[in-house]
Design a protein around this motif. Structure first.
Motif, PDB file in Angstrom:
ATOM      1  N   ASP A  62       6.171   6.554 -11.159  1.00  0.00           N
ATOM      2  CA  ASP A  62       7.317   6.835 -10.199  1.00  0.00           C
ATOM      3  C   ASP A  62       6.735   6.502  -8.564  1.00  0.00           C
ATOM      4  O   ASP A  62       7.306   5.692  -7.992  1.00  0.00           O
ATOM      5  CB  ASP A  62       7.708   8.141 -10.335  1.00  0.00           C
ATOM      6  N   LEU A  63       5.289   6.581  -8.434  1.00  0.00           N
ATOM      7  CA  LEU A  63       4.864   6.324  -7.158  1.00  0.00           C
ATOM      8  C   LEU A  63       4.908   4.828  -7.149  1.00  0.00           C
ATOM      9  O   LEU A  63       5.196   4.322  -5.784  1.00  0.00           O
ATOM     10  CB  LEU A  63       3.520   7.106  -7.045  1.00  0.00           C
ATOM     11  N   LEU A  64       4.514   4.147  -7.650  1.00  0.00           N
ATOM     12  CA  LEU A  64       4.434   2.539  -7.621  1.00  0.00           C
ATOM     13  C   LEU A  64       6.018   2.113  -7.536  1.00  0.00           C
ATOM     14  O   LEU A  64       6.066   1.242  -6.878  1.00  0.00           O
ATOM     15  CB  LEU A  64       3.811   1.846  -8.787  1.00  0.00           C
ATOM     16  N   ASP A  65       6.794   2.614  -8.253  1.00  0.00           N
ATOM     17  CA  ASP A  65       8.349   2.228  -8.311  1.00  0.00           C
ATOM     18  C   ASP A  65       8.767   2.610  -7.057  1.00  0.00           C
ATOM     19  O   ASP A  65       9.593   1.740  -6.600  1.00  0.00           O
ATOM     20  CB  ASP A  65       8.783   2.927  -9.611  1.00  0.00           C
ATOM     21  N   GLN A  66       8.672   3.801  -6.434  1.00  0.00           N
ATOM     22  CA  GLN A  66       9.298   4.036  -5.250  1.00  0.00           C
ATOM     23  C   GLN A  66       8.505   3.377  -4.064  1.00  0.00           C
ATOM     24  O   GLN A  66       9.346   2.982  -2.984  1.00  0.00           O
ATOM     25  CB  GLN A  66       9.028   5.512  -5.164  1.00  0.00           C
ATOM     26  N   HIS A  67       7.193   3.179  -4.098  1.00  0.00           N
ATOM     27  CA  HIS A  67       6.826   2.780  -2.659  1.00  0.00           C
ATOM     28  C   HIS A  67       5.820   1.318  -2.711  1.00  0.00           C
ATOM     29  O   HIS A  67       5.413   1.123  -1.724  1.00  0.00           O
ATOM     30  CB  HIS A  67       5.663   3.645  -2.399  1.00  0.00           C
ATOM     31  N   ALA A  68       5.655   0.793  -3.852  1.00  0.00           N
ATOM     32  CA  ALA A  68       4.877  -0.429  -3.832  1.00  0.00           C
ATOM     33  C   ALA A  68       5.393  -1.703  -4.472  1.00  0.00           C
ATOM     34  O   ALA A  68       4.991  -2.571  -4.856  1.00  0.00           O
ATOM     35  CB  ALA A  68       3.692  -0.017  -4.841  1.00  0.00           C
ATOM     36  N   ASP A  74       0.691  -1.109  -0.078  1.00  0.00           N
ATOM     37  CA  ASP A  74       0.012   0.109  -0.050  1.00  0.00           C
ATOM     38  C   ASP A  74       0.963   1.155  -0.032  1.00  0.00           C
ATOM     39  O   ASP A  74       1.825   1.224   0.308  1.00  0.00           O
ATOM     40  CB  ASP A  74      -0.993  -0.061   1.148  1.00  0.00           C
ATOM     41  N   PHE A  75       0.225   2.328  -0.504  1.00  0.00           N
ATOM     42  CA  PHE A  75       1.001   3.650  -0.325  1.00  0.00           C
ATOM     43  C   PHE A  75       0.076   4.796  -0.048  1.00  0.00           C
ATOM     44  O   PHE A  75      -1.540   4.541  -0.291  1.00  0.00           O
ATOM     45  CB  PHE A  75       1.787   3.920  -1.561  1.00  0.00           C
ATOM     46  N   SER A  76       0.365   5.954   0.234  1.00  0.00           N
ATOM     47  CA  SER A  76      -0.645   7.031   0.627  1.00  0.00           C
ATOM     48  C   SER A  76      -0.177   8.364   0.169  1.00  0.00           C
ATOM     49  O   SER A  76       1.058   8.574  -0.361  1.00  0.00           O
ATOM     50  CB  SER A  76      -0.887   6.860   2.104  1.00  0.00           C
ATOM     51  N   ARG A  77      -0.979   9.302   0.575  1.00  0.00           N
ATOM     52  CA  ARG A  77      -0.407  10.909   0.445  1.00  0.00           C
ATOM     53  C   ARG A  77       0.768  11.140   1.122  1.00  0.00           C
ATOM     54  O   ARG A  77       1.781  11.799   0.577  1.00  0.00           O
ATOM     55  CB  ARG A  77      -1.713  11.877   0.596  1.00  0.00           C
ATOM     56  N   VAL A  78       0.964  10.371   2.266  1.00  0.00           N
ATOM     57  CA  VAL A  78       2.199  10.842   2.974  1.00  0.00           C
ATOM     58  C   VAL A  78       3.508  10.444   2.254  1.00  0.00           C
ATOM     59  O   VAL A  78       4.519  11.263   2.316  1.00  0.00           O
ATOM     60  CB  VAL A  78       2.100   9.885   4.325  1.00  0.00           C
ATOM     61  N   ASP A  79       3.316   9.204   1.393  1.00  0.00           N
ATOM     62  CA  ASP A  79       4.601   8.865   0.653  1.00  0.00           C
ATOM     63  C   ASP A  79       4.752   9.734  -0.430  1.00  0.00           C
ATOM     64  O   ASP A  79       5.958  10.185  -0.890  1.00  0.00           O
ATOM     65  CB  ASP A  79       4.111   7.385   0.146  1.00  0.00           C
ATOM     66  N   VAL A  80       3.616  10.536  -1.143  1.00  0.00           N
ATOM     67  CA  VAL A  80       3.552  11.380  -2.261  1.00  0.00           C
ATOM     68  C   VAL A  80       4.255  12.752  -1.795  1.00  0.00           C
ATOM     69  O   VAL A  80       5.227  13.097  -2.353  1.00  0.00           O
ATOM     70  CB  VAL A  80       2.334  11.749  -2.628  1.00  0.00           C
ATOM     71  N   GLN A  81       4.094  13.034  -0.496  1.00  0.00           N
ATOM     72  CA  GLN A  81       4.635  14.503  -0.029  1.00  0.00           C
ATOM     73  C   GLN A  81       6.291  14.320   0.343  1.00  0.00           C
ATOM     74  O   GLN A  81       6.547  14.976   0.440  1.00  0.00           O
ATOM     75  CB  GLN A  81       3.714  14.621   1.369  1.00  0.00           C
ATOM     76  N   ASP A  88      -2.940  11.666 -11.980  1.00  0.00           N
ATOM     77  CA  ASP A  88      -2.217  12.773 -11.037  1.00  0.00           C
ATOM     78  C   ASP A  88      -1.644  12.348  -9.835  1.00  0.00           C
ATOM     79  O   ASP A  88      -2.728  11.959  -8.858  1.00  0.00           O
ATOM     80  CB  ASP A  88      -3.027  13.953 -10.860  1.00  0.00           C
ATOM     81  N   PRO A  89      -0.382  12.143  -9.670  1.00  0.00           N
ATOM     82  CA  PRO A  89      -0.169  11.728  -8.088  1.00  0.00           C
ATOM     83  C   PRO A  89      -0.586  12.196  -6.867  1.00  0.00           C
ATOM     84  O   PRO A  89      -0.903  12.150  -5.615  1.00  0.00           O
ATOM     85  CB  PRO A  89       1.447  11.725  -7.982  1.00  0.00           C
ATOM     86  N   PHE A  90      -0.827  13.835  -7.171  1.00  0.00           N
ATOM     87  CA  PHE A  90      -1.506  14.912  -6.135  1.00  0.00           C
ATOM     88  C   PHE A  90      -2.925  14.212  -5.580  1.00  0.00           C
ATOM     89  O   PHE A  90      -3.327  14.749  -4.529  1.00  0.00           O
ATOM     90  CB  PHE A  90      -1.163  16.018  -6.443  1.00  0.00           C
ATOM     91  N   LEU A  91      -3.354  13.634  -6.460  1.00  0.00           N
ATOM     92  CA  LEU A  91      -4.800  13.314  -6.210  1.00  0.00           C
ATOM     93  C   LEU A  91      -5.110  11.879  -5.586  1.00  0.00           C
ATOM     94  O   LEU A  91      -6.060  11.486  -5.347  1.00  0.00           O
ATOM     95  CB  LEU A  91      -5.661  13.292  -7.493  1.00  0.00           C
ATOM     96  N   VAL A  92      -3.934  11.169  -5.549  1.00  0.00           N
ATOM     97  CA  VAL A  92      -4.130   9.955  -4.849  1.00  0.00           C
ATOM     98  C   VAL A  92      -3.974   9.992  -3.399  1.00  0.00           C
ATOM     99  O   VAL A  92      -3.052  10.483  -2.888  1.00  0.00           O
ATOM    100  CB  VAL A  92      -2.993   9.093  -5.161  1.00  0.00           C
ATOM    101  N   GLU A  93      -5.162   9.582  -2.668  1.00  0.00           N
ATOM    102  CA  GLU A  93      -5.196   9.576  -1.158  1.00  0.00           C
ATOM    103  C   GLU A  93      -4.618   8.277  -0.743  1.00  0.00           C
ATOM    104  O   GLU A  93      -3.769   8.416   0.171  1.00  0.00           O
ATOM    105  CB  GLU A  93      -6.761   9.725  -0.799  1.00  0.00           C
ATOM    106  N   ARG A  94      -4.862   7.219  -1.344  1.00  0.00           N
ATOM    107  CA  ARG A  94      -4.414   6.093  -1.074  1.00  0.00           C
ATOM    108  C   ARG A  94      -4.326   4.879  -2.122  1.00  0.00           C
ATOM    109  O   ARG A  94      -5.242   5.341  -3.094  1.00  0.00           O
ATOM    110  CB  ARG A  94      -5.019   5.203   0.352  1.00  0.00           C
ATOM    111  N   GLY A  95      -3.587   3.818  -2.126  1.00  0.00           N
ATOM    112  CA  GLY A  95      -3.768   3.085  -3.103  1.00  0.00           C
ATOM    113  C   GLY A  95      -2.933   1.735  -2.617  1.00  0.00           C
ATOM    114  O   GLY A  95      -2.422   1.667  -1.456  1.00  0.00           O
ATOM    115  N   GLU A  96      -3.453   0.576  -3.300  1.00  0.00           N
ATOM    116  CA  GLU A  96      -2.848  -0.710  -2.961  1.00  0.00           C
ATOM    117  C   GLU A  96      -2.440  -1.476  -4.211  1.00  0.00           C
ATOM    118  O   GLU A  96      -3.156  -1.251  -5.443  1.00  0.00           O
ATOM    119  CB  GLU A  96      -3.864  -1.509  -2.262  1.00  0.00           C
ATOM    120  N   VAL A  97      -1.578  -2.462  -4.206  1.00  0.00           N
ATOM    121  CA  VAL A  97      -1.263  -3.083  -5.340  1.00  0.00           C
ATOM    122  C   VAL A  97      -1.569  -4.519  -4.784  1.00  0.00           C
ATOM    123  O   VAL A  97      -0.771  -4.843  -3.785  1.00  0.00           O
ATOM    124  CB  VAL A  97       0.421  -3.194  -5.771  1.00  0.00           C
ATOM    125  N   LEU A  98      -2.376  -5.367  -5.526  1.00  0.00           N
ATOM    126  CA  LEU A  98      -2.674  -6.644  -5.316  1.00  0.00           C
ATOM    127  C   LEU A  98      -1.746  -7.493  -5.923  1.00  0.00           C
ATOM    128  O   LEU A  98      -2.127  -7.380  -7.460  1.00  0.00           O
ATOM    129  CB  LEU A  98      -4.003  -7.039  -5.479  1.00  0.00           C
TER     130      LEU A  98
END
Length: 796
Positions: free
Chosen positions: A137-143, A121-128, A193-203
């Motif tokens: 890039d968000l998936l690559d860095q945190h998921a 999982d990842f969230s806005r905290v990671d984006v910030q 838009d990564p700025f709009l992602v509140e949370r996400g998950e990779v199954l």
């Protein structure tokens, strides 16, 4: 008059008393207010919640010992006197939470330890903190997802040896994959838009029981910003600006949240401008761009790059707009949202760097604006009935537009192909608690795609235009209907069972008679697929648990598979094959989790996937011959065929350790090994990327977060390159035998975030500190060199 003065005095005194009893609760590091934090008496049932701005009054609590709890944060025990004296209280995030909630497995919130899947999982905290430029890039860095890039404007995720249309993208629980998602690398995550992602998950692994066709390698489930309801009207927002040195990026973002007791909304705007990307200094010389095509006085030529580390042309712009409104009536919530993303033209860099006989192969090769407009109307009801405890109905429309523009070196004809897709979806999903031990999840989905495709050749010498062979048959359609049911049952206090089944019906029509240039057969494909899953979770103790999962998955051929005409590699053209059938996968995996003393957490597991009827590009004949003329060049003929099977085996390891209240460390490692078998001959699976991972050390201080990250990937040798990749030597470095391969690479990265006050935050990052020159496996563009990122954020 006296009565009015007395009344005014009472109101003033009560207001001052209420203000004196008020407290505010914020995040310790970001200083943002935390809405709906629960404050209760330690040994009593009294309790209350903060409002949307993190504020509340303690006047209705009669106790002195308070317990403050919030999901994902450490509990705070404080006396009432101390809380009122401090006025503003700060909660610390919990680095190793005991209770975790996931959504991706069945569309509804569930306890993490009851889901028999690997989930990141990842969230806005990671984006910030890390300020990713794109969702890839968000998936690559945190998921733990490997991202391929053919050009700077893109990012195609690889999950467990699968990619493109064998993995599924979901936004707010609705599929993004459409009828022309191809088997080659995709760039659609650019539109998110990564700025709009509140949370996400990779199954990780098959998710087709819940999500349908394509979810073989995994599901990327993004959830956009939400807006709460509030007893009092509110308006809050956030503004951000960012600069990154490697591409002279300039980014701006602004959003507002607003609402009241039964209504809420959000309005958002983001703009990104990326210049040409500069690669690193230390690495293979094969990645340098020594020349580039240029048109001078209407004559094609090529010039020597003054700075061979500058990848030109590679820059682009993109804009994101988002609007959502929600209304609550009793136990129902109605929402409407619209999302729009549109990019500028952006070059297909991996084609621009191709050469032939010492000159560029193409003078121009670029994508036109990538447009994505998404609208969704939803109704969510939490009123219990005989059939449901809660359900949600969604009506969704998505519009996709893309185009390809290419002109060979010193040719006068610019070839343009334009495609757009209108995708309509209707989804019903429901959840019902059958008993204290059993939960039922079920739903149905209908998905209808209409594909428009045109092509034109423009002669730049006289500005004349002629109709050309389109990429797809115009007005092709794809219709998917499905129904699914899944059950979660607790066998005992230690073991829980998960099972699910889905039935799918797919119909596809492609009329080739209206296509210019080739006499191709029409296609009317009708097929169906049934797939299922069975999983077991075992919680052996408070510290140790495991899961076992057996599942099947499928991917139905789409419009892209059965009707596309395109150049796969230089001198090879792929033509349609109307006799395709679905791909099927069998998957088995086992995972283990260990957590000790809220300090150490370990996750590891192993999986094996067997893909049958795999669609692969193989030589074929057209009207009895093996070559045709395509875009002015004699090319060999190939087609997609159910001619192979693929086997992928892999493992993952994730660990984190909390040294004390401030410092923590962790690592993540993914290994996959895959082969494709065709007529008994084994070759490397194209999307089985090399082993990769990261190691980090972090410090969380009162107003500051610091993270030092070491990212790496191992070598992909020539022997482990897919046959189709060996034909793209221009993308790779050369080994000691002058054969293409991807060297191992690693980068050092530093991230820093500082809360200046309760409203302003500063983020700094230095990526690729050692200025390494590397190109991730299968990518067409070299990764950024040393990259300084500066971002300022205002929240109000």
């Amino acid at each position: 008059m006296l009565k009015w003065l007395i009344a005014a005095g009472v109101v003033l005194l009560s207001t001052q008393f209420t203000s004196a009893q008020s407290v505010e609760i914020r995040d310790l590091h970001s200083r943002e207010p935390l809405p709906f934090v629960h404050i209760s008496c330690l040994n009593a049932s009294e309790g209350l919640n903060t409002d949307v701005n993190g504020k509340t009054s303690l006047e209705n609590l009669s106790c002195d010992s308070l317990l403050i709890t919030y999901l994902g944060y450490q509990d705070l025990l404080i006396t009432r006197t101390a809380a009122l004296a401090q006025k503003t209280l700060y909660l610390k995030t919990d680095p190793l939470p005991i209770f975790e909630v996931v959504i991706a497995a069945n569309h509804w919130e569930e306890e993490r330890d009851k889901v028999p899947n690997q989930i990141a999982d990842f969230s806005r905290v990671d984006v910030q903190l890390t300020q990713p430029q794109t969702a890839a890039d968000l998936l690559d860095q945190h998921a733990g997802v490997y991202a391929q890039k053919s050009q700077y404007g893109g990012g195609s995720p690889m999950i467990r040896g699968f990619a493109a249309n064998r993995v599924l993208i979901s936004v707010n629980g609705t599929r993004m994959n459409n009828a022309i998602f191809r088997s080659g690398n995709l760039q659609n995550l650019l539109s998110l838009d990564p700025f709009l992602v509140e949370r996400g998950e990779v199954l990780f692994g098959p998710g087709t029981v819940i999500y349908g066709s394509d979810a073989i390698g995994g599901v990327m489930d993004f959830h956009l910003l939400t807006t709460p309801f509030s007893d009092k009207p509110y308006l809050k927002g956030e503004a951000s600006v960012r600069y990154a040195s490697a591409s002279n990026e300039n980014t701006a973002h602004l959003h507002f949240k607003y609402g009241g007791k039964n209504w809420s909304g959000i309005s958002s705007f983001s703009y990104n401008r990326f210049g040409d990307l500069r690669m690193g200094k230390n690495g293979p010389d094969e990645y340098l761009q020594l020349l580039r095509p240029e048109r001078i006085n209407d004559i094609d030529s090529f010039v020597v790059q003054s700075d061979p580390r500058l990848q030109s042309p590679s820059g682009f712009n993109i804009i994101h707009l988002y609007q959502k409104f929600s209304y609550r009536y009793k136990k129902s919530e109605f929402s409407y949202d619209i999302y729009h993303s549109s990019s500028s033209d952006y070059s297909r860099y991996d084609r621009i760097i191709q050469t032939r006989n010492g000159a560029p192969r193409y003078s121009e090769w670029y994508y036109g604006p990538q447009v994505w407009t998404r609208q969704e109307l939803s109704w969510k009801n939490q009123g219990k009935t005989r059939l449901t405890d809660q359900f949600e109905v969604k009506i969704n429309h998505q519009y996709f537009a893309e185009s390809r523009h290419s002109r060979r070196y010193q040719a006068s004809v610019l070839s343009t192909q334009r495609e757009n897709v209108n995708m309509f979806s209707a989804v019903l999903k429901a959840e019902k608690k059958l008993s204290r031990k059993s939960r039922l999840f079920y739903g149905t989905e209908m998905n209808f795609n209409v594909v428009r495709s045109t092509a034109v050749d423009e002669d730049l010498s006289n500005h004349s235009s002629t109709e050309a062979l389109s990429r797809y048959p115009d007005s092709s359609t794809m219709n998917i209907q499905a129904v699914y049911v899944a059950l979660r049952h607790e066998l005992s206090t230690k073991h829980s069972l998960s099972a699910g089944i889905r039935a799918n019906f797919i119909q596809l029509k492609a009329d080739n008679l209206n296509r210019v240039g080739l006499n191709l057969p029409n296609t009317n494909l009708i097929t169906n697929a049934v797939n299922g899953s069975l999983g077991l979770n075992s919680k052996w103790s408070r510290k140790f648990q495991s899961f076992l999962n057996l599942s099947t998955a499928f991917r139905s051929p789409n419009v892209d598979d059965i009707s596309k005409v395109f150049e796969s590699t230089a001198g090879d053209v792929v033509i349609p094959n109307p006799d395709l059938s679905p791909e099927y996968a069998l998957n088995g995996e086992i995972g283990f989790m260990y957590q000790s003393n809220r300090r150490l957490k370990l996750e590891t597991g192993f999986y094996f996937t067997h893909l049958m009827n795999a669609l692969v590009i193989r030589p074929t004949l057209f009207n009895g011959i093996d070559s045709i003329e395509y875009q002015g060049e004699w090319s060999k003929v190939s087609s997609l065929q159910n001619a192979a099977y693929t086997q992928i085996a892999g493992a993952w390891l994730k660990a984190s350790y909390q040294w004390d209240e401030v410092f923590s460390s962790g690592l993540q490692f993914n290994f996959q090994y895959g082969n494709e078998y065709d007529n008994g001959i084994a070759s490397a699976a194209r999307h089985a990327n090399p082993p990769f991972g990261q190691v980090y050390t972090a410090a969380n201080l009162n107003k500051m977060r610091i993270r030092f990250v070491y990212r790496f990937a191992l070598e992909q040798s020539y022997d482990r390159l897919a046959l189709t990749e060996r034909d793209k030597a221009y993308l790779y470095a050369l080994d000691n035998f002058d054969r293409p391969y991807t060297p191992a690479w690693s980068t050092l990265n530093l991230y820093f975030e500082y809360a200046i006050n309760n409203y302003n935050s500063l983020s700094l990052a230095w990526e690729n500190i050692a200025n390494q020159r590397y190109r991730p496996y299968s990518s067409g563009i070299t990764a950024p060199g040393s990259n300084l990122i500066v971002s300022w954020r205002l929240h109000f």
